[in-house]
Design a protein around this motif. Structure first.
Motif, PDB file in Angstrom:
ATOM      1  N   MET A   1       0.815  -1.215   0.000  1.00 56.48           N
ATOM      2  CA  MET A   1       0.000   0.000   0.000  1.00 56.48           C
ATOM      3  C   MET A   1       0.851   1.268   0.000  1.00 56.48           C
ATOM      4  N   PRO A   2       1.883   1.390   0.860  1.00 49.27           N
ATOM      5  CA  PRO A   2       2.714   2.599   0.769  1.00 49.27           C
ATOM      6  C   PRO A   2       3.438   2.730  -0.568  1.00 49.27           C
TER       7      PRO A   2
ATOM      8  N   VAL B   1       0.874   4.289  -2.799  1.00 48.77           N
ATOM      9  CA  VAL B   1       0.647   5.691  -2.456  1.00 48.77           C
ATOM     10  C   VAL B   1       1.801   6.568  -2.942  1.00 48.77           C
TER      11      VAL B   1
ATOM     12  N   SER C   1       4.040  12.154   5.067  1.00 49.79           N
ATOM     13  CA  SER C   1       5.084  11.307   4.494  1.00 49.79           C
ATOM     14  C   SER C   1       5.956  10.696   5.584  1.00 49.79           C
TER      15      SER C   1
ATOM     16  N   ALA D   1       4.170   7.834   7.112  1.00 47.46           N
ATOM     17  CA  ALA D   1       4.162   6.693   6.203  1.00 47.46           C
ATOM     18  C   ALA D   1       5.332   5.754   6.433  1.00 47.46           C
TER      19      ALA D   1
ATOM     20  N   PHE E   1      -3.403   3.255   5.753  1.00 47.88           N
ATOM     21  CA  PHE E   1      -3.581   3.868   4.439  1.00 47.88           C
ATOM     22  C   PHE E   1      -4.959   3.527   3.872  1.00 47.88           C
ATOM     23  N   LYS E   2      -5.358   2.268   4.021  1.00 51.00           N
ATOM     24  CA  LYS E   2      -6.660   1.837   3.507  1.00 51.00           C
ATOM     25  C   LYS E   2      -7.801   2.519   4.259  1.00 51.00           C
TER      26      LYS E   2
ATOM     27  N   LEU F   1      -1.267  10.453   2.892  1.00 57.31           N
ATOM     28  CA  LEU F   1      -1.551   9.082   3.314  1.00 57.31           C
ATOM     29  C   LEU F   1      -2.427   8.335   2.315  1.00 57.31           C
ATOM     30  N   MET F   2      -3.121   9.084   1.439  1.00 56.28           N
ATOM     31  CA  MET F   2      -3.998   8.460   0.443  1.00 56.28           C
ATOM     32  C   MET F   2      -3.350   8.351  -0.929  1.00 56.28           C
TER      33      MET F   2
ATOM     34  N   TYR G   1       8.116   9.995   0.236  1.00 60.64           N
ATOM     35  CA  TYR G   1       7.949   8.545   0.153  1.00 60.64           C
ATOM     36  C   TYR G   1       9.216   7.844  -0.328  1.00 60.64           C
TER      37      TYR G   1
END
Length: 286
Positions: A60-61, A64, A108, A111, A119-120, A166-167, A208
């Motif tokens: 997921m990260p 993103v 960030s 994250a 994140f979800k 985060l999204m 990120y």
């Protein structure tokens, strides 16, 4: 089939083809909705990275971070097209610039340590609220008839920056929701929101890369996380495949946005967000 970069050539070919098609669709949606395309890019990347064996803990990260990098050129083209039509409220962007960037930097940093479910959950929460507002909201649903004072605007800007980071979005979902609650027409909200994508995506992508660099070292056998396919939580392969088609089709979406009625634009955006929300809700509960 002989592998390249640790991925079988057939799988790599399907991955690149899927990214090119998804990039074209993302560019159109970015222009129509002023969202930078992240709301589509993240779930698409999630499925594609699953196919090439990226572990759930970092998938997921990686989605993103890659989405934020992809948004950079798409947002620039979308913003320039909207500004050429005189639809962007630059006074709002000037107030939001600093707090949004500060929020992105903080998001960030989070994250680097956050679990995948965070994140979800953020994605589902924001997409769900936005969809309900657009599909079922009434003109009487207002926080005010004009934009709030500067201190409140600064707070909102910071929140938009954190949640967007985060999204993996350009802030369009959040700023569209905010501006329509303060009596701004949807076309102006979409156009102004396109400018946020630039403020969010550049520092977000850099953040990120920093957040994912040590995590990539923990997964030396995952080719999709290693250079030259990735830098930290930013997939270079995803960028190279997504960016050309998304940047090319963004102006097409802008022309479509200005051709649609206010209600059609709201309904289309609401349905789109509801689909994205449902997809990640299922993933979160499974």
């Amino acid at each position: 089939m002989v592998p390249m970069f640790g991925i079988p050539l057939l799988d790599l070919g399907w991955l690149v083809a899927s990214l090119l098609v998804a990039g074209a669709i993302t560019g159109i949606l970015a222009g129509v909705f002023g969202v930078g395309g992240g709301a589509l890019a993240v779930p698409v990347l999630y499925e594609l990275f699953r196919m090439v064996g990226v572990p759930e803990e970092v998938r997921m990260p990686l989605c993103v971070g890659t989405s934020l990098a992809i948004i950079i050129p798409t947002s620039i083209r979308s913003f320039n097209a909207h500004r050429a039509k005189g639809a962007v409220d630059m006074s709002i962007l000037r107030v939001w610039a600093v707090p949004v960037i500060v929020g992105v930097i903080m998001g960030s940093y989070v994250a680097r340590y956050a679990p995948a479910d965070l994140f979800k959950a953020v994605f589902v929460g924001v997409a769900g609220i936005s969809a309900i507002r657009l599909l079922f909201g009434k003109d009487t649903w207002r926080f005010g008839l004009d934009m709030p004072s500067k201190p409140i605007m600064v707070i909102y800007g910071w929140i938009i920056g954190v949640l967007s980071a985060l999204m993996g979005i350009g802030g369009g979902q959040l700023s569209n929701l905010f501006m329509t609650f303060y009596n701004r027409p949807i076309h102006q909200a979409v156009a102004t929101s396109s400018g946020l994508g630039i403020l969010i995506s550049i520092p977000g992508a850099i953040g990120y890369i920093y957040a994912g660099w040590p995590r990539a070292a923990e997964y030396p056998d995952v080719a999709a996380l290693q250079f030259p396919l990735a830098l930290g939580y930013v997939s270079l392969l995803g960028m190279v495949a997504f960016v050309p088609t998304s940047a090319w089709t963004a102006p097409l979406g802008v022309r479509l946005a200005h051709a649609l009625s206010k209600r059609k634009l709201e309904v289309a955006f609401g349905i789109f967000l509801l689909i994205v929300c449902a997809r990640f809700a299922v993933s979160l509960l499974s």
